[in-house]
Design a protein around this motif. Structure first.
Motif, PDB file in Angstrom:
ATOM      1  N   ILE A 193       2.202   6.923  -7.706  1.00 24.17           N
ATOM      2  CA  ILE A 193       1.796   6.488  -6.453  1.00 24.17           C
ATOM      3  C   ILE A 193       0.984   7.472  -5.419  1.00 24.17           C
ATOM      4  CG2 ILE A 193       2.668   5.701  -4.138  1.00 24.17           C
ATOM      5  CD1 ILE A 193       4.810   4.063  -6.196  1.00 24.17           C
ATOM      6  N   MET A 196      -2.269   6.829  -6.731  1.00 20.43           N
ATOM      7  CA  MET A 196      -2.822   5.533  -6.280  1.00 20.43           C
ATOM      8  C   MET A 196      -3.345   5.894  -4.689  1.00 20.43           C
ATOM      9  SD  MET A 196      -2.553   3.187  -8.480  1.00 20.43           S
ATOM     10  CE  MET A 196      -2.180   1.384  -7.963  1.00 20.43           C
ATOM     11  N   GLU A 197      -2.500   6.749  -3.810  1.00 18.45           N
ATOM     12  CA  GLU A 197      -2.936   6.777  -2.527  1.00 18.45           C
ATOM     13  C   GLU A 197      -4.384   7.548  -2.407  1.00 18.45           C
ATOM     14  OE1 GLU A 197      -1.125   5.947  -0.087  1.00 18.45           O
ATOM     15  OE2 GLU A 197       0.867   6.285   0.012  1.00 18.45           O
ATOM     16  N   THR A 262       1.192   3.886   2.456  1.00 22.77           N
ATOM     17  CA  THR A 262       2.333   3.615   1.687  1.00 22.77           C
ATOM     18  C   THR A 262       3.324   4.706   1.971  1.00 22.77           C
ATOM     19  OG1 THR A 262       1.215   2.235   0.059  1.00 22.77           O
ATOM     20  CG2 THR A 262       3.285   3.192  -0.694  1.00 22.77           C
ATOM     21  N   HIS A 263       2.936   5.835   1.789  1.00 23.84           N
ATOM     22  CA  HIS A 263       3.791   7.060   2.113  1.00 23.84           C
ATOM     23  C   HIS A 263       4.329   6.911   3.559  1.00 23.84           C
ATOM     24  CE1 HIS A 263       2.929   8.964  -1.829  1.00 23.84           C
ATOM     25  NE2 HIS A 263       3.761  10.195  -1.337  1.00 23.84           N
ATOM     26  N   LEU A 281       8.422   4.433  -2.204  1.00 23.68           N
ATOM     27  CA  LEU A 281       7.154   4.126  -2.664  1.00 23.68           C
ATOM     28  C   LEU A 281       6.840   2.827  -3.399  1.00 23.68           C
ATOM     29  CD1 LEU A 281       5.732   7.664  -3.260  1.00 23.68           C
ATOM     30  CD2 LEU A 281       5.966   6.268  -1.093  1.00 23.68           C
ATOM     31  N   THR A 282       7.797   2.771  -4.534  1.00 22.79           N
ATOM     32  CA  THR A 282       7.811   1.619  -5.304  1.00 22.79           C
ATOM     33  C   THR A 282       7.941   0.198  -4.722  1.00 22.79           C
ATOM     34  OG1 THR A 282      10.015   1.665  -6.176  1.00 22.79           O
ATOM     35  CG2 THR A 282       8.327   2.864  -7.560  1.00 22.79           C
ATOM     36  N   LEU A 285       4.589   0.175  -2.032  1.00 20.02           N
ATOM     37  CA  LEU A 285       3.051  -0.174  -2.542  1.00 20.02           C
ATOM     38  C   LEU A 285       2.803  -1.637  -2.816  1.00 20.02           C
ATOM     39  CD1 LEU A 285       0.413   1.316  -3.315  1.00 20.02           C
ATOM     40  CD2 LEU A 285       1.542   1.431  -5.870  1.00 20.02           C
ATOM     41  N   THR A 288       1.724  -3.101   0.345  1.00 18.28           N
ATOM     42  CA  THR A 288       0.478  -2.438   0.872  1.00 18.28           C
ATOM     43  C   THR A 288      -0.677  -3.095   0.070  1.00 18.28           C
ATOM     44  OG1 THR A 288       1.640  -0.565   1.126  1.00 18.28           O
ATOM     45  CG2 THR A 288      -0.955  -0.413   1.191  1.00 18.28           C
TER      46      THR A 288
END
Lengths: 382, 382
Positions: A193, A196-197, A262-263, A281-282, A285, A288
Motif C-alpha cells: 500500500i 499504491m499511495e 488511505t494512510h 491500510l488493507t 484502501l 478509497t
C-alpha cells in the motif's frame, strides 16, 4: 513528468551476517544510545550480534519502544540520551523503533518538549544526532527514508513528521525468520500500500515510475505465498525486505504526484483502536479505491490489467472486480478487511469524520478527501 | 540474493528550468573549473543559463572535451585547474564531459600523470575535488554514478576506472531537444544495454531487480518511437533522461550478478574505430546473446517473454527469435548492427582477440568470455 529533487544518502548493508559491520560504520569514540523494542531481539540472536559488534564502544541501552511509538516513552529515551551525553543513536528493531529513534536523535539536541518537534512537522528546523538502524521487521521503509510517525496515546493522536535519513541501515533477512506471522502479513500489506499511495494517481506522469511501482507490487504478490508456506525461505524474505525498503525511499515517486489519503485515515484507526498500521491500510484502501473511482479510475484500470490481468468492457464493473481481487489478496495474507471485523463501527466513523472536520484537512492527490469523503470511504468498508 | 552494499549520495535536480539552481547548490567562495564539450551548449542556450547561474562565483572555462574523452585533453584541463587553484569542478555536457571531469577533479589534486589514476582503476586511492554536472545528453549514467571511461588515443586504448559520485546533477530534459538524432539513438541503445548487462545473468537472483530492469527496458521501447516522431516531446525526453540515469546508478543491480562482456568488447571497437559507445553495444550484444546462450538461455527466455511476448517450444529457435527481435529494435532506432556495416572486419576481430589474449582477460558474469569467446561473438556479428 513534474520537476523533482531526489537525494537519498542512506547506506544500505544488505545480507546474511551483516550486523557485525556496524562496528566499522560507527565512528570510534561515539557515545551511542542503542534503542530497542520489546525484547524479541534477545530471543532471536539479534541483540547478541549487536552487542558483540559494539565491543569497544561506549553505549547505553534503552528498551521498550512500543509499536506506534508513544511520545511518553520517547521522552524517557531522550532524557537518558541527554543524561549520558550520547552523540549517536542506533535503532535496533522495526519501523516503530526507527521512527521513535528519529525523534530521540532530534530530541536529545532540543531544549523543549519533543512533541513540539512532531507538531512543527519538520525536523529540519532542529538539529539531530546521526542515526543508524539494524532493521528486524520489513514494513515501513523508515530505514531508508526521512519520515517518522509518532503517537500521543493520552490524546489518541498520531502524526507524521519529517526527520533525517539514517546514516546507514543494516538489513539482514535472517532477522525476520522468527517474526510473528501477523507482523509479516502486515509488513507485506504495508509495502504493497505504500506503493499504491504513490502509484494510484493520475496516469501517464512517468512510465518508468509506473513500471517500478508495479514491479514492487508484482514481487510482493509473487513472494507472499512463498513466505506463508515457509517464513525461513531466505530468498523470499530477502525480496520482502528489499521490497519494503524500496517501497518508501523515494525510488518510485520521482516526478509523479502522490496520494496518502488511505494512510491518513488508517492512522486514525490505529490511534483509536490500536490496530497494526499495515492492517488499517488493507481495511481502508478498498474503500478509497471505490469512492475515489472517478479520479483514480484510469489508473485502477492500468493496475488491474498489468497486475491482475483483469480487463473488461464495463468500466464500473471492471473497477469493482479489480478492487475485489485486491481485497482477496489482502485476505490471502490472513488479514481482515472490514471495520466490523476489527472492532470498529459507526462510532469510529463518526469520530474520524469529526476529527477531520475539526482539523479542516483535505487529503489525497487532489486534496479532495475531506471529512465527508473520508466518511464515505469508511462506510464502504464497514 | 547475494549480499550487497548500496549507497548513492548524488542529489538529482530534475525538470524544466532547473539549471539556475546550481547557484544555490555550489558553496559560495568556490573557485570553479567549468568543463565543456565541443560547443553545442552555446547554440542551445545551456551555456547562457549556466553562466547566468554562476554570477558572483569565480570560475574558469575549459572547452573541448571530446566524445570518449582523451587523456591528452584532460591533462590540459588539469593543468588549468591547478594553475587557477580551482576547488570545484562543474561538468556541463554528456557522459564524456562528466567522465573526463571525474578524472580532472582527481587529477588536480594528484602530483603525477593522470593516466596513472586510470590504470590504478580506483580513484579512491587518490583525493578528488567535489564534482557536479549539468547533463545535456542522456546515455551513460555518469551523472549519478562513480564510473568513468577514459581513452588514450595515441595507444588506441580505452579503460574504465572508479571515481567519485557527483555531489549533484541537474537534469533538464529540454537540453536534449536539439541533440543530433544519432546521439539520441545511441543514448537509447546505451540505456537499454546498460540494463541488459545487469539483467542478462543467472535467473532468480532477485525478482524485484528483474522487474525494475525490465521496467527500464519497457520504458525505452515505449518512448523510442515517440522520440523518433518528435524529439521535442517533453514527457518522452524526460522519461529518456530518467531512464538513462536509473539504468546505471546501482538501482537495478542490488544483490544480483552482472556481466559487462558486451561493454568490454564494445570499448575496443571505439578504441579501434572511433564508433560511438552506444552504437558499439548494439553491434556486440546480439553476438554475446547467441554465443553465451548456454549460460544465459534461461534469462534470455524470461526477457523474451516479458519484454517481447515471445515464447516457443523449441529453446534454440525461441532464443534466436528473441535476439532477432532485439536487433530489430536497435535497427528501428536507426543504428546498424553489423561490424561490416561500420567499417570493421576480420582484422578488427584479430586485433581484439590479440589484445584480450595479451591482457589475459576474462569477462562476463562467470568470467567465461576470454579472447577466443570474444572472437566468436564478433564473428557472429560480422
Amino acid at each position: 513528468m513534474t520537476n523533482f529533487t531526489f537525494k537519498n544518502p542512506t547506506k544500505i548493508i544488505f545480507g546474511k551476517n551483516t550486523i557485525s559491520s556496524i562496528s566499522a560504520e560507527i565512528p570510534s569514540g561515539k557515545r551511542i544510545l542503542v534503542t530497542f523494542g520489546g525484547g524479541s531481539v534477545k530471543s532471536n540472536g539479534v541483540y547478541d550480534q549487536v552487542i558483540s559488534a559494539l565491543k569497544g564502544f561506549t553505549y547505553f541501552e534503552f528498551w521498550g519502544i512500543e509499536a506506534n511509538p508513544d511520545i511518553s516513552t520517547l521522552r524517557k529515551a531522550i532524557s537518558l540520551g541527554k543524561g549520558k551525553n550520547c552523540d549517536f543513536v542506533l535503532a535496533v528493531g522495526g519501523g516503530s523503533v526507527i521512527d521513535g529513534s528519529k525523534l530521540i536523535a532530534s530530541g536529545i539536541l532540543y531544549d523543549g518538549d519533543a512533541w513540539d518537534i512532531v507538531m512543527k512537522r519538520d525536523w529540519t528546523a532542529n538539529k539531530s544526532l546521526p542515526l543508524a538502524s539494524v532493521l528486524t521487521l520489513p514494513a515501513t521503509g523508515s530505514e531508508m527514508n526521512a519520515g517518522a510517525v509518532i503517537s500521543y496515546r493520552e490524546k489518541k493522536e498520531k502524526f507524521a513528521f519529517y526527520s533525517q535519513y539514517p546514516v546507514f541501515s543494516v538489513l539482514d533477512p535472517e532477522t525476520t525468520f522468527t517474526l510473528p506471522a501477523h507482523q509479516v502479513a502486515c509488513g507485506l500489506a504495508d509495502t504493497f500500500i505504500h506503493v499504491m499511495e504513490q502509484y494510484l494517481t493520475t496516469t501517464g506522469q512517468s512510465p518508468l515510475m509506473d513500471r517500478w511501482a508495479e514491479g514492487i507490487l508484482q514481487t510482493v504478490i509473487e513472494i507472499a505465498p512463498q513466505i506463508k508456506h515457509n517464513q525461513q525461505n531466505y530468498d523470499a524474505m530477502a525480496s520482502f525486505m528489499l521490497s519494503a525498503t524500496m517501497a518508501l525511499n523515494g525510488f518510485v515517486s520521482m516526478g509523479v504526484s502522490q496520494d496518502w489519503a488511505t494512510h491518513m485515515i488508517g492512522h486514525e484507526l490505529t490511534a483509536l483502536h490500536g490496530l497494526t498500521h499495515g492492517h488499517t491500510l488493507t481495511i481502508v484502501l478498498p474503500g478509497t479505491m471505490w469512492i475515489m473511482r472517478e479520479e483514480k479510475g484510469d489508473k485502477i484500470l492500468q493496475y488491474g490489467k498489468r497486475i491482475w490481468n483483469i480487463e473488461g468492457e464495463n468500466r464500473e464493473e471492471t473497477i469493482r472486480k479489480i478492487i475485489d481481487r485486491t481485497e482477496e489478496f489482502f485476505r490471502s495474507l490472513g488479514l481482515k478487511t472490514k471495520l466490523s471485523e476489527n472492532g470498529a463501527g459507526i462510532e469510529t466513523i463518526n469520530e474520524i469524520e469529526r476529527r477531520f472536520a475539526d482539523r479542516k484537512v483535505k487529503f489525497g492527490e487532489n486534496r479532495s478527501v475531506d471529512s465527508s469523503v473520508a466518511r464515505k470511504i469508511l462506510e464502504q468498508v464497514l
